[in-house]
Write a protein that holds these residues in place. Structure first.
Motif, PDB file in Angstrom:
ATOM      1  N   ASN A  86     -11.295 -13.744   1.060  1.00  0.00           N
ATOM      2  CA  ASN A  86     -10.907 -12.400   1.484  1.00  0.00           C
ATOM      3  C   ASN A  86     -10.028 -12.441   2.728  1.00  0.00           C
ATOM      4  O   ASN A  86      -9.039 -11.716   2.826  1.00  0.00           O
ATOM      5  N   THR A 128      -8.100 -14.943   3.740  1.00  0.00           N
ATOM      6  CA  THR A 128      -6.803 -15.517   3.370  1.00  0.00           C
ATOM      7  C   THR A 128      -5.944 -14.494   2.641  1.00  0.00           C
ATOM      8  O   THR A 128      -4.741 -14.394   2.887  1.00  0.00           O
ATOM      9  N   SER A 129      -6.555 -13.720   1.763  1.00  0.00           N
ATOM     10  CA  SER A 129      -5.783 -12.714   1.028  1.00  0.00           C
ATOM     11  C   SER A 129      -5.280 -11.616   1.958  1.00  0.00           C
ATOM     12  O   SER A 129      -4.181 -11.105   1.771  1.00  0.00           O
ATOM     13  N   VAL A 137      -2.172  -9.909   0.018  1.00  0.00           N
ATOM     14  CA  VAL A 137      -2.437  -9.750  -1.405  1.00  0.00           C
ATOM     15  C   VAL A 137      -3.900  -9.376  -1.611  1.00  0.00           C
ATOM     16  O   VAL A 137      -4.729  -9.564  -0.733  1.00  0.00           O
ATOM     17  N   ASP A 138      -4.201  -8.851  -2.775  1.00  0.00           N
ATOM     18  CA  ASP A 138      -5.565  -8.469  -3.113  1.00  0.00           C
ATOM     19  C   ASP A 138      -6.019  -9.318  -4.293  1.00  0.00           C
ATOM     20  O   ASP A 138      -5.477  -9.181  -5.389  1.00  0.00           O
ATOM     21  N   PRO A 139      -6.997 -10.212  -4.100  1.00  0.00           N
ATOM     22  CA  PRO A 139      -7.395 -11.095  -5.195  1.00  0.00           C
ATOM     23  C   PRO A 139      -8.148 -10.401  -6.325  1.00  0.00           C
ATOM     24  O   PRO A 139      -8.318 -10.972  -7.386  1.00  0.00           O
TER      25      PRO A 139
END
Length: 79
Positions: A29, A31-32, A37-39
């Motif tokens: 979370n 890192t995203s 970005v949203d994983p």
């Protein structure tokens, strides 16, 4: 944001594994968020290609993928 609902039963059974998985989820979370970005949502599909051209000679080949939309940058494809 990535969440793993199945972690709750693991907390009592194997606390070490539970803590490790919680750290992995929080790292993904974080890192995203840094990457913007949203994983949890999949990335949109790329625009359809307009043409593919292939040239070959003496065991070497060159493939060119031509996009139909020119105003947005496209992915780099290597074959």
């Amino acid at each position: 944001m990535l969440t793993v609902a199945q972690l709750a039963p693991l907390k009592d059974r194997d606390p070490y594994l539970y803590e490790t998985l919680v750290k992995i989820v929080s790292s993904v979370n974080a890192t995203s968020q840094r990457a913007g970005v949203d994983p949890s949502t999949p990335a949109p599909a790329p625009s359809p290609i307009a043409a593919v051209s292939v040239q070959a000679s003496n065991g070497w080949f060159d493939i060119s993928v031509h996009r139909s939309i020119r105003d947005t940058p496209g992915p780099f494809l290597f074959c």
